[in-house]
Design an enzyme around this catalytic site. Structure first.
Site, PDB file in Angstrom:
ATOM      1  N   ASP A   1      10.129  18.584  10.071  1.00 49.80           N
ATOM      2  CA  ASP A   1      10.213  17.584   9.004  1.00 49.80           C
ATOM      3  C   ASP A   1       9.069  17.722   8.014  1.00 49.80           C
ATOM      4  O   ASP A   1       8.136  18.510   8.217  1.00 49.80           O
ATOM      5  CB  ASP A   1      10.252  16.168   9.601  1.00 49.80           C
TER       6      ASP A   1
ATOM      7  N   ASP B   1       8.889   4.423  18.866  1.00 49.76           N
ATOM      8  CA  ASP B   1      10.200   3.765  18.745  1.00 49.76           C
ATOM      9  C   ASP B   1      11.340   4.676  19.165  1.00 49.76           C
ATOM     10  O   ASP B   1      12.499   4.355  18.937  1.00 49.76           O
ATOM     11  CB  ASP B   1      10.405   3.287  17.299  1.00 49.76           C
TER      12      ASP B   1
ATOM     13  N   HIS C   1      11.911   7.830  18.082  1.00 50.32           N
ATOM     14  CA  HIS C   1      12.398   8.831  17.122  1.00 50.32           C
ATOM     15  C   HIS C   1      11.998  10.240  17.546  1.00 50.32           C
ATOM     16  O   HIS C   1      10.970  10.436  18.201  1.00 50.32           O
ATOM     17  CB  HIS C   1      11.939   8.522  15.685  1.00 50.32           C
TER      18      HIS C   1
ATOM     19  N   GLU D   1      14.888   8.227  12.639  1.00 48.84           N
ATOM     20  CA  GLU D   1      14.555   6.871  13.058  1.00 48.84           C
ATOM     21  C   GLU D   1      15.750   6.229  13.762  1.00 48.84           C
ATOM     22  O   GLU D   1      16.851   6.793  13.796  1.00 48.84           O
ATOM     23  CB  GLU D   1      14.154   6.037  11.834  1.00 48.84           C
TER      24      GLU D   1
HETATM   25  P1  PGA Z   1       2.576  11.962  17.800  1.00 51.56           P
HETATM   26  O1  PGA Z   1       3.928  11.677  17.018  1.00 51.56           O
HETATM   27  O2  PGA Z   1       2.755  13.283  18.452  1.00 51.56           O
HETATM   28  O3  PGA Z   1       1.509  11.997  16.756  1.00 51.56           O
HETATM   29  O4  PGA Z   1       2.414  10.859  18.787  1.00 51.56           O
HETATM   30  C1  PGA Z   1       5.142  11.938  17.658  1.00 51.56           C
HETATM   31  C2  PGA Z   1       6.279  11.592  16.725  1.00 51.56           C
HETATM   32  O5  PGA Z   1       6.126  10.660  15.916  1.00 51.56           O
HETATM   33  O6  PGA Z   1       7.322  12.249  16.801  1.00 51.56           O
END
Ligand code: PGA
Length: 259
Positions: free
Chosen positions: A66, A135, A137, A142
């Site tokens: 992304d 959450d 995702h 999302e």
């Molecule tokens: P993080 O993010 O590895 O910084 O915890 C994971 C994500 O949001 O997919």
């Protein structure tokens, strides 16, 4: 069902997955990796530096999950910059072979389709590295994302923007939109490796691995894939109901199987 491997530390997870990636590249020098950003994959990228030090990686190809939309590509927190700094340079990959979705406003209407076409032209992704948001995702898909979705523009939730504000001067600087591989894109990769560490991820991991398959938890899409490895530390595994079974299965796994 996903294979769940519970390890003692993020470093141990990194070493385990780095070995698997090294095996993949040994068998296929132009392997296609799906690259994740965020804090979670950093121990893996660190382990890969050592593991790939004597490996020819000049042919390895990669696709990031992304990118923020509208961010200056030179901004240190654009995912293009992050992938360059944390993956391409330390591992000595060829920058020409590593793609990040195009989040620039110029051509944004067809950036998703272009990215899908590039993944197809590469023959698909061999191994997709995934983190998971608090959450649930994956990528920037999302809650409510379609399991059939392909690379496209999404609006970030305020929770994700707050989670990512630590990388910016303030939450106001976190972009509102992103371009992300879809859940359908991710499900087409041949092997999914989801990493998660710490208590803060325990609920999301439990819902993704053991909860109902539901767009309410985009990470639960992994239950639809035939080859998934979830590598978690004890804290991130703490809400898994079948944790003892996962430990038992892994302890008795035939050595020839690999991850
Ligand atoms: P993080 O993010 O590895 O910084 O915890 C994971 C994500 O949001 O997919």
């Amino acid at each position: 069902m996903a294979e769940v491997v519970i390890v003692e530390s993020p470093a141990a997870a990194g070493a385990l997955v780095a070995d698997q990636i090294a095996r993949l590249i040994a068998g296929r020098p132009d392997a296609v990796l799906g690259l994740a950003t965020g804090s979670t994959p950093l121990p893996l990228y660190q382990a890969l530096q050592t593991r790939l030090a004597d490996v020819d990686v000049s042919q390895v190809r990669g696709f990031a999950l992304d990118e923020y939309v509208g961010i200056d590509i030179e901004h240190p927190e654009s995912y293009r910059s992050v992938i360059t700094r944390e993956v391409v340079e330390p591992l000595g990959l060829d920058p020409e072979r590593i793609r990040v979705p195009n989040g620039s406003l110029d051509g944004i209407e067809h950036a998703g389709a272009d990215y899908e076409a590039a993944i197809d032209a590469a023959g698909g992704i061999d191994l997709q590295i995934l983190g998971i948001g608090t959450d649930g995702h994956i990528g920037f898909n999302e809650q409510g994302s379609s399991f059939a979705s392909r690379t496209r523009i999404k609006t970030l939730t305020e929770q994700t923007r707050a989670d990512n504000a630590r990388f910016f001067d303030s939450i106001d600087d976190v972009p509102m939109h992103c371009i992300t591989q879809g859940l359908g894109t991710i499900l087409r990769a041949r092997h999914l490796v989801l990493l998660a560490f710490g208590e803060g991820k325990a609920q999301a991991v439990a819902e993704a691995v053991e909860g109902p398959v539901s767009a309410f938890c985009p990470g639960s899409a992994i239950q639809l894939h035939e080859h998934v490895t979830v590598v978690v530390d004890e804290a991130a595994a703490s809400r898994l109901k079948l944790a003892d079974y996962y430990r038992h299965s892994y302890a008795n796994k035939p050595a020839w199987q690999g991850l």
